[in-house]
Structure formats: C-alpha cells, structure tokens
Design a protein around this motif. Structure first.
Motif, PDB file in Angstrom:
ATOM      1  N   ALA A  17       0.830  -1.208   0.000  1.00  0.00           N
ATOM      2  CA  ALA A  17       0.000   0.000   0.000  1.00  0.00           C
ATOM      3  C   ALA A  17       0.863   1.257   0.000  1.00  0.00           C
ATOM      4  O   ALA A  17       0.530   2.244  -0.673  1.00  0.00           O
ATOM      5  N   SER A  18       1.977   1.211   0.704  1.00  0.00           N
ATOM      6  CA  SER A  18       2.889   2.363   0.738  1.00  0.00           C
ATOM      7  C   SER A  18       3.461   2.658  -0.636  1.00  0.00           C
ATOM      8  O   SER A  18       3.530   3.823  -1.051  1.00  0.00           O
ATOM      9  N   CYS A  21       0.702   4.198  -2.795  1.00  0.00           N
ATOM     10  CA  CYS A  21       0.477   5.600  -2.412  1.00  0.00           C
ATOM     11  C   CYS A  21       1.626   6.497  -2.865  1.00  0.00           C
ATOM     12  O   CYS A  21       1.404   7.595  -3.380  1.00  0.00           O
ATOM     13  N   ALA A  25       1.558   9.641  -5.418  1.00  0.00           N
ATOM     14  CA  ALA A  25       2.031  10.966  -5.011  1.00  0.00           C
ATOM     15  C   ALA A  25       3.071  11.509  -5.991  1.00  0.00           C
ATOM     16  O   ALA A  25       3.211  12.728  -6.144  1.00  0.00           O
ATOM     17  N   ASN A  57       4.850   1.964  -9.148  1.00  0.00           N
ATOM     18  CA  ASN A  57       3.632   1.203  -8.894  1.00  0.00           C
ATOM     19  C   ASN A  57       3.856  -0.280  -9.179  1.00  0.00           C
ATOM     20  O   ASN A  57       3.353  -1.139  -8.445  1.00  0.00           O
TER      21      ASN A  57
END
Length: 169
Positions: A17-18, A21, A25, A57
């Motif tokens: 998930a980090s 995110c 960003a 990603n």
C-alpha cells in the motif's frame, strides 16, 4: 513468512500500500515540477517522471518474494527514468532565472534537495545493482534506501510549496 518463521502478511500489505500511495504521489509531483520549469525541459521532466511513477507502482505488485527477476526489472523501470527526471529537474531548477527570485528562494532550496535525492538515489541504484550481481548480506542497502526516500519526500514537499506559490498546474 519472515526468515524467523513469523507471519509477515500485514507488513507486506502495508509495504504494498505504501508503494502504491508513493507512486500516486509522484504523479502530481512530477507534473508540478514540469510546470514550474516549463517548455521542453518541463515536458521531459513530466514524461520521465510519470514513467518512474508507473514503475514505482509496478514494484508494489512485483515484490522480490514473488519474482526476484521481475522485481529487479521493475526497480530499474522506476529508477532509470526517475533519475533522468531528477537530473533534468535539478538542472532546470538551478538554472531557473526569474527576476523576482533570490538565490535563497524556495526553488533553489528544492534544487539542493533534488541534488541530494539524485546523489542518494544514484548511490542506491548502484548498490542495488551490485547486490544483484554479488549476492550476499548487504546490510547498508536498506539504510540507503530509507535515506534516499526521505530526501525525495522532502524534495516533493518543497516542490509542492513552490508550485502552490507560483500557481503551477
């Protein structure tokens, strides 16, 4: 499972998930940085930066436990365009000449943070390549990765501040 036999499912999910995110960003970061620079240079920063965001990603979905080879490829798919975007962005930021800006402007400060990110990111990429080529215990690699990530996050924050001040879109 960790090497000690402890369930690592939650930590793996948080790491994934980090990365997702962080990759998301990176999109507005590179877009705003490109807008600040403008012209062909800004366009190049955007293109290489967005390629890097897409590669970042991929890292989330291709951890080394799934496939060490695909993970390594995804790392370099993220890293190489990211370093190119950083080099162009830092060069452009140092060269940015606006009559209202002083040498201590926030953009100049962000250029120095970007230069630090470029140095740490390059060192991290080189060390990662070395770690792939020479298997073994590379205890400094995680620390270098954290330092590089922290410098990029600081750089992103200063670009956001400069972009907001200049109305960059």
């Amino acid at each position: 499972m960790t090497q000690r036999g402890v369930d690592n499912t939650r930590a793996r999910s948080l790491a994934q998930a980090s990365f997702v995110c962080f990759s998301l960003a990176l999109v507005p970061f590179w877009w705003v940085h490109g807008a600040l620079l403008g012209g062909r240079l800004g366009g190049s920063v955007r293109v290489f930066g967005l390629l890097s965001a897409a590669g970042t990603n991929l890292i989330a979905w291709l951890p080394s436990v799934v496939s060490p080879l695909l993970h390594a490829v995804s790392v370099f798919v993220a890293t190489i365009p990211g370093l190119l975007a950083t080099l162009l962005g830092v060069t452009g930021a140092f060269a940015w000449d606006n009559a209202g800006e002083s040498r201590s402007s926030p953009l100049r400060f962000s250029a120095w943070l970007g230069a630090l990110s470029l140095a740490l990111g390059s060192a991290d990429a080189a060390y990662y390549a070395y770690a792939i080529a020479v298997p073994g215990c590379h205890v400094l690699l995680p620390a270098l990765q954290k330092l590089a990530a922290l410098s990029v996050i600081g750089w992103m924050a200063t670009i956001a501040r400069v972009g907001a001040a200049h109305g960059a879109r």
